[in-house]
Design a protein around this motif. Structure first.
Motif, PDB file in Angstrom:
ATOM      1  N   LYS A  87       0.822  -1.225   0.000  1.00  0.00           N
ATOM      2  CA  LYS A  87       0.000   0.000   0.000  1.00  0.00           C
ATOM      3  C   LYS A  87       0.853   1.272   0.000  1.00  0.00           C
ATOM      4  CE  LYS A  87      -2.036  -1.143   3.864  1.00  0.00           C
ATOM      5  NZ  LYS A  87      -1.206  -2.335   4.147  1.00  0.00           N
ATOM      6  N   SER A  88       1.868   1.306   0.886  1.00  0.00           N
ATOM      7  CA  SER A  88       2.698   2.528   0.946  1.00  0.00           C
ATOM      8  C   SER A  88       3.504   2.696  -0.335  1.00  0.00           C
ATOM      9  CB  SER A  88       3.644   2.483   2.151  1.00  0.00           C
ATOM     10  OG  SER A  88       2.905   2.542   3.334  1.00  0.00           O
ATOM     11  N   THR A  89       3.939   1.576  -0.908  1.00  0.00           N
ATOM     12  CA  THR A  89       4.680   1.649  -2.179  1.00  0.00           C
ATOM     13  C   THR A  89       3.772   2.263  -3.248  1.00  0.00           C
ATOM     14  OG1 THR A  89       5.875  -0.342  -1.503  1.00  0.00           O
ATOM     15  CG2 THR A  89       6.021   0.273  -3.829  1.00  0.00           C
ATOM     16  N   PHE A 145      -3.548   9.910   2.235  1.00  0.00           N
ATOM     17  CA  PHE A 145      -3.410   9.643   3.666  1.00  0.00           C
ATOM     18  C   PHE A 145      -2.862   8.222   3.807  1.00  0.00           C
ATOM     19  CE2 PHE A 145      -5.865  13.129   5.636  1.00  0.00           C
ATOM     20  CZ  PHE A 145      -6.444  13.690   4.513  1.00  0.00           C
ATOM     21  N   ASP A 146      -1.582   8.100   4.222  1.00  0.00           N
ATOM     22  CA  ASP A 146      -1.017   6.750   4.372  1.00  0.00           C
ATOM     23  C   ASP A 146      -1.144   6.314   5.827  1.00  0.00           C
ATOM     24  OD1 ASP A 146       0.245   4.359   4.270  1.00  0.00           O
ATOM     25  OD2 ASP A 146       2.103   5.088   3.372  1.00  0.00           O
ATOM     26  N   GLU A 147      -2.250   5.672   6.136  1.00  0.00           N
ATOM     27  CA  GLU A 147      -2.580   5.246   7.497  1.00  0.00           C
ATOM     28  C   GLU A 147      -2.451   6.411   8.481  1.00  0.00           C
ATOM     29  OE1 GLU A 147      -1.613   1.345   8.749  1.00  0.00           O
ATOM     30  OE2 GLU A 147      -0.894   0.759   6.769  1.00  0.00           O
ATOM     31  N   ALA A 148      -2.921   7.566   8.053  1.00  0.00           N
ATOM     32  CA  ALA A 148      -2.770   8.792   8.838  1.00  0.00           C
ATOM     33  C   ALA A 148      -3.580   8.766  10.132  1.00  0.00           C
ATOM     34  CB  ALA A 148      -3.172   9.996   7.987  1.00  0.00           C
TER      35      ALA A 148
HETATM   36 MG    MG Z   1       2.355   1.125   4.761  1.00  0.00          MG
END
Ligand code: MG
Ligand code: ADP
Length: 291
Positions: free
Chosen positions: A49-51, A168-171
């Motif tokens: 996901k972050s990638t 929003f990356d797991e913000a």
């Molecule tokens: Mg991640």
């Protein structure tokens, strides 16, 4: 003219360049995000996901394939800064994103390098404070803020740069329920009122339910791209992606399994409340029981 805003064309990304031992964090991803959409991305830890998020704003450049933002190729070095300003990112840890001595300084930080006049800078800071509702905290030291307020401060810094999209990356992952609500309420307001395209990577199914669309990632591959209501009807997919049903949907399922006729789509707390109220009022009028 198309309203495609972010486009992935057969994108693969590997963190290693060792050809004998190559492993793709994202593999053969095709994806289009339209302007103004609110997209949730979910999947297990380490699924990519972050990638995927970092490929959206040129923090990472595809190993194979292309990513376009507003038609601009992210691998074109002359476009990188413009792309990063267009697509802002909010990360998980609120403390690691704040650099200013006060909320106001923190918002000013990103603006200092883009050659604005003092008046324009002040105007953008005032507007950003108003947008995230931190006007009263303008001179507060960020470490005195709550988790939700810190994330709102980080978001103010991004909105001041006039982005078209915020990822929003797991913000909300490190926030308590009230902080989570504050940040999500803000994300939805930025989407509805300011037309900002939102990508929300999350483990919270309640957030997924409120999105227009949900993309599921498993082992670097997009395994679903659908409406949240469709996703939660597909138990196999929910399990495959290591997700849970939202609490409200789980309750509705348990009741249905027991033969209680819960009607309609029940994903959110509000929908659950409505379905149960309807059920109870039917019972009240007919005097029936489910036994
Ligand atoms: Mg991640
Ligand atoms: N900087 C990195 N260097 C090497 N491998 C990485 C790096 N960042 C992530 N990975 C690997 O890439 C895969 C996807 O990671 P990531 O995109 O962070 O997943 P998620 O955000 O879904 O938890 C994982 O196998 C992870 O170990």
């Amino acid at each position: 003219m198309t309203d495609d805003f972010i486009r992935f064309e057969n994108v693969s990304y590997s963190y290693t360049s060792d050809a004998d031992n190559i492993k793709y964090a994202i593999e053969n991803a095709d994806l289009t995000i339209k302007k103004g959409e609110f997209t949730a991305i979910a999947g297990r830890n380490g699924s990519g996901k972050s990638t995927l998020a970092k490929l959206m704003n040129a923090l990472l450049i595809p190993t194979y394939g292309k990513v376009y933002v507003n038609g601009k190729d992210t691998s074109d070095e002359s476009e990188v800064w413009d792309i990063r300003r267009t697509v802002g990112m909010v990360f998980q840890n609120p403390d690691s994103q704040i650099v200013g001595a006060t909320v106001e300084d923190d918002i000013a930080f990103g603006l200092e390098n883009i050659g604005l006049s003092r008046d324009e800078m002040h105007e953008r800071i005032d507007r950003a404070l108003l947008t995230v509702r931190l006007e009263k905290e303008r001179s507060t030291q960020p470490h005195l803020l709550s988790g939700g307020q810190k994330q709102r401060c980080a978001i103010a810094g991004i909105t001041a740069m006039r982005p078209e999209c915020i990822v929003f990356d797991e913000a909300t992952a490190m926030l308590d329920p009230s902080g989570r609500r504050e940040v999500m309420e803000l994300a939805h307001r930025l989407n509805k009122e300011n037309g900002i395209t939102i990508v929300d990577i999350t483990h919270h199914m309640e957030e997924v339910c409120c999105a227009d669309r949900v993309i599921l990632i498993e082992s670097g591959k997009i395994i679903a791209d659908t409406a949240p209501s469709e996703l939660f009807r597909n138990r196999r997919l929910v399990e495959e992606a290591g997700l849970e049903l939202p609490k409200a949907a789980e309750l509705a399922e348990v009741l249905r399994d027991k033969g209680v006729p819960v009607r309609g789509t029940v994903l959110t707390g509000d929908e659950c409340f409505e379905a149960l109220s309807e059920l109870l009022s039917d019972l009240h009028f007919t005097g029936e029981s489910f036994a």
